[in-house]
Design a protein around this motif. Structure first.
Motif, mmCIF file in Angstrom:
data_model
loop_
_atom_site.group_PDB
_atom_site.id
_atom_site.type_symbol
_atom_site.label_atom_id
_atom_site.label_comp_id
_atom_site.label_asym_id
_atom_site.label_seq_id
_atom_site.Cartn_x
_atom_site.Cartn_y
_atom_site.Cartn_z
ATOM 1 N N PHE A 235 28.121 -6.170 21.629
ATOM 2 C CA PHE A 235 29.562 -6.036 21.379
ATOM 3 C C PHE A 235 30.160 -4.984 22.311
ATOM 4 N N ALA A 236 31.433 -5.129 22.515
ATOM 5 C CA ALA A 236 32.157 -4.132 23.307
ATOM 6 C C ALA A 236 32.294 -2.837 22.514
ATOM 7 N N GLN A 237 32.573 -1.766 23.224
ATOM 8 C CA GLN A 237 32.644 -0.449 22.611
ATOM 9 C C GLN A 237 33.682 -0.392 21.497
ATOM 10 N N ASP A 238 34.832 -1.046 21.676
ATOM 11 C CA ASP A 238 35.928 -0.905 20.713
ATOM 12 C C ASP A 238 35.715 -1.692 19.426
ATOM 13 N N VAL A 239 34.716 -2.600 19.359
ATOM 14 C CA VAL A 239 34.499 -3.383 18.131
ATOM 15 C C VAL A 239 33.135 -3.097 17.499
ATOM 16 N N ARG A 240 32.442 -2.119 17.978
ATOM 17 C CA ARG A 240 31.107 -1.830 17.427
ATOM 18 C C ARG A 240 31.154 -1.254 16.002
ATOM 19 N N ASP A 241 32.346 -0.837 15.579
ATOM 20 C CA ASP A 241 32.476 -0.310 14.220
ATOM 21 C C ASP A 241 32.974 -1.364 13.233
ATOM 22 N N ASP A 242 33.219 -2.575 13.679
ATOM 23 C CA ASP A 242 33.696 -3.630 12.789
ATOM 24 C C ASP A 242 32.563 -4.126 11.888
ATOM 25 N N PRO A 243 32.899 -4.697 10.718
ATOM 26 C CA PRO A 243 31.859 -5.122 9.762
ATOM 27 C C PRO A 243 30.846 -6.097 10.341
ATOM 28 N N TYR A 244 31.299 -7.059 11.179
ATOM 29 C CA TYR A 244 30.356 -8.043 11.719
ATOM 30 C C TYR A 244 29.423 -7.422 12.764
ATOM 31 N N ALA A 245 29.752 -6.192 13.231
ATOM 32 C CA ALA A 245 28.897 -5.523 14.214
ATOM 33 C C ALA A 245 28.021 -4.444 13.582
ATOM 34 N N THR A 246 28.241 -4.134 12.323
ATOM 35 C CA THR A 246 27.457 -3.069 11.661
ATOM 36 C C THR A 246 26.599 -3.617 10.514
ATOM 37 N N TRP A 247 26.456 -4.934 10.470
ATOM 38 C CA TRP A 247 25.669 -5.519 9.376
ATOM 39 C C TRP A 247 24.226 -5.030 9.380
ATOM 40 N N TYR A 248 23.735 -4.630 10.529
ATOM 41 C CA TYR A 248 22.325 -4.221 10.623
ATOM 42 C C TYR A 248 22.031 -2.933 9.835
ATOM 43 N N LEU A 249 23.101 -2.140 9.547
ATOM 44 C CA LEU A 249 22.876 -0.936 8.741
ATOM 45 C C LEU A 249 22.325 -1.298 7.358
ATOM 46 N N GLY A 250 22.959 -2.286 6.728
ATOM 47 C CA GLY A 250 22.444 -2.762 5.444
ATOM 48 C C GLY A 250 21.244 -3.667 5.604
ATOM 49 N N GLY A 251 21.234 -4.458 6.684
ATOM 50 C CA GLY A 251 20.138 -5.406 6.867
ATOM 51 C C GLY A 251 18.802 -4.722 7.083
ATOM 52 N N ILE A 252 18.738 -3.763 8.011
ATOM 53 C CA ILE A 252 17.478 -3.049 8.241
ATOM 54 C C ILE A 252 17.128 -2.188 7.035
ATOM 55 N N GLY A 253 18.138 -1.634 6.377
ATOM 56 C CA GLY A 253 17.861 -0.875 5.153
ATOM 57 C C GLY A 253 17.206 -1.745 4.089
ATOM 58 N N ALA A 254 17.739 -2.974 3.900
ATOM 59 C CA ALA A 254 17.138 -3.897 2.934
ATOM 60 C C ALA A 254 15.711 -4.276 3.338
ATOM 61 N N LEU A 255 15.509 -4.476 4.645
ATOM 62 C CA LEU A 255 14.159 -4.801 5.124
ATOM 63 C C LEU A 255 13.184 -3.668 4.836
ATOM 64 N N MET A 256 13.608 -2.427 5.024
ATOM 65 C CA MET A 256 12.724 -1.290 4.762
ATOM 66 C C MET A 256 12.464 -1.114 3.254
ATOM 67 N N VAL A 257 13.433 -1.512 2.440
ATOM 68 C CA VAL A 257 13.192 -1.503 0.991
ATOM 69 C C VAL A 257 12.077 -2.490 0.636
ATOM 70 N N ILE A 258 12.130 -3.678 1.248
ATOM 71 C CA ILE A 258 11.077 -4.671 1.003
ATOM 72 C C ILE A 258 9.722 -4.140 1.469
ATOM 73 N N VAL A 259 9.698 -3.518 2.646
ATOM 74 C CA VAL A 259 8.442 -2.948 3.160
ATOM 75 C C VAL A 259 7.934 -1.862 2.217
ATOM 76 N N MET A 260 8.827 -1.053 1.686
ATOM 77 C CA MET A 260 8.425 0.003 0.750
ATOM 78 C C MET A 260 7.841 -0.602 -0.524
#
Length: 357
Positions: free
Chosen positions: A104-129
């Motif tokens: 993504f471009a710099q100006d849209v990296r804070d939009d919801p469709y560009a930050t989904w990985y914050l919850g996604g990787i967090g959920a993945l690490m919960v499963i690993v835990m």
């Protein structure tokens, strides 16, 4: 049948699918949509492997079913995540945030469709835990923290969902430890209950044996005691002899019941009638013997007593592996002789071959 595990897995699938859908919604504004698709494919593949990949039965450790400290069966729960899946989760935690942010471009990296990985990787690490790979889970979370702060800045990353991922992983570890501790306590309690039940059963058996012994004692000593009371203790010589014999029979039944059968009882009474003092003690060593083996031991004991002429006879069982019963006879010897010289009978009765059940 709906189980708790199926419900949790379904929730995990629904949540990861929702996060993936958020990521797909950003294909249009993305500068590199193929990178987004590749990141989503890697994320979903890794997440579903971590959810459904169970270790092979032969790959589990030999002692994995028991607690290492107590030996109590270990609590049942999620199986440990196979190492390849754990490593793939680390790879996803390292690549997905960077790939999505770079697409993504710099100006849209804070939009919801560009930050989904914050919850996604967090959920993945919960499963690993939850799948009992805590070091991998925390390592992946650290990678997520570093990547998200590098691309968005610390304040923005924390505001957009990084805090939630940290809290999820921490709570997952605390809950897993609490559940395991509760399961171990339950297993220990069940083991203690089984031990208490076994003790209670053995106590009931001992009580029953004592009642039988008391009834036997009353049958042996009752007539003699009745005669003593009736005569006020003034017994004839023959009655005194019968009282001593009754006392001896009673002691034998209480101290060495496993050594006794009709022949042995008859020989013990014959020895006492001729004036010998007889002591019978069961000090262990006959537990678990087959009835046939006990019969052979009693037969040899009766034969030994039949030929004994000692003034004092000591009959003891032995915990020795070879010797079952020891019979020692001693008689009054002449003056000046030592006690060892007065031993005129020493007999060791061995365990019959194959005596144990």
């Amino acid at each position: 049948m709906i189980s708790v595990r199926r419900v949790l897995v379904s929730l995990a699938l629904a949540f990861t699918a929702y996060l993936a859908a958020r990521g797909l919604s950003g294909l249009a504004p993305a500068e590199h949509p193929l990178v987004i698709v590749g990141a989503l494919a890697l994320y979903l593949t890794t997440t579903w492997l971590c959810l459904f990949w169970e270790p092979a039965p032969f790959g589990r450790a030999a002692g994995a079913g028991r607690d290492q400290e107590t030996g109590v069966p270990a609590p049942r729960g999620p199986e440990k995540l196979p190492l390849p899946a754990a490593l793939l989760a680390i790879v996803s935690a390292a690549l997905v945030p960077t790939a999505v942010s770079w697409a993504f471009a710099q100006d849209v990296r804070d939009d919801p469709y560009a930050t989904w990985y914050l919850g996604g990787i967090g959920a993945l690490m919960v499963i690993v835990m939850v799948r009992r790979r805590p070091w991998f889970a925390w390592s992946g979370l650290v990678m997520l923290i570093v990547a998200s702060m590098a691309w968005m800045g610390p304040a923005q990353a924390l505001q957009l969902g990084l805090v939630g991922s940290i809290v999820w992983v921490s709570c997952a570890q605390l809950l897993l430890r609490s559940m395991d501790r509760a399961a171990r306590d339950t297993a220990r309690l069940a083991q203690l209950q089984r031990a208490a039940s076994a003790w209670q059963a053995s106590h009931v058996v001992r009580q029953r044996e004592r009642r039988v012994q008391v009834q036997s004692a009353l049958s042996v000593a009752g007539p003699v005691l009745t005669r003593v009371i009736a005569t006020g203790g003034e017994l004839a010589e023959e009655e005194r002899l019968e009282a001593r014999l009754a006392e001896g029979r009673l002691r034998d039944e209480l101290r060495g019941p496993r050594l006794l059968d009709d022949d042995v009882r008859a020989e013990l009474e014959r020895a006492r009638r001729r004036g010998a003092t007889v002591t019978v003690l069961d000090e262990g060593g006959l537990e678990g013997l087959a009835d046939a083996a006990l019969g052979q031991i009693r037969s040899q004991l009766a034969e030994t007593l039949r030929t004994a002429r000692s003034d004092r006879l000591y009959i003891r069982t032995s915990p020795h592996e070879r010797v079952a019963v020891t019979v020692v006879g001693r008689s009054d010897s002449g003056a000046g002789l030592s006690d060892e010289d007065s031993v005129d009978l020493w007999m060791e009765i061995d365990h019959p071959a194959g005596a144990r059940n």
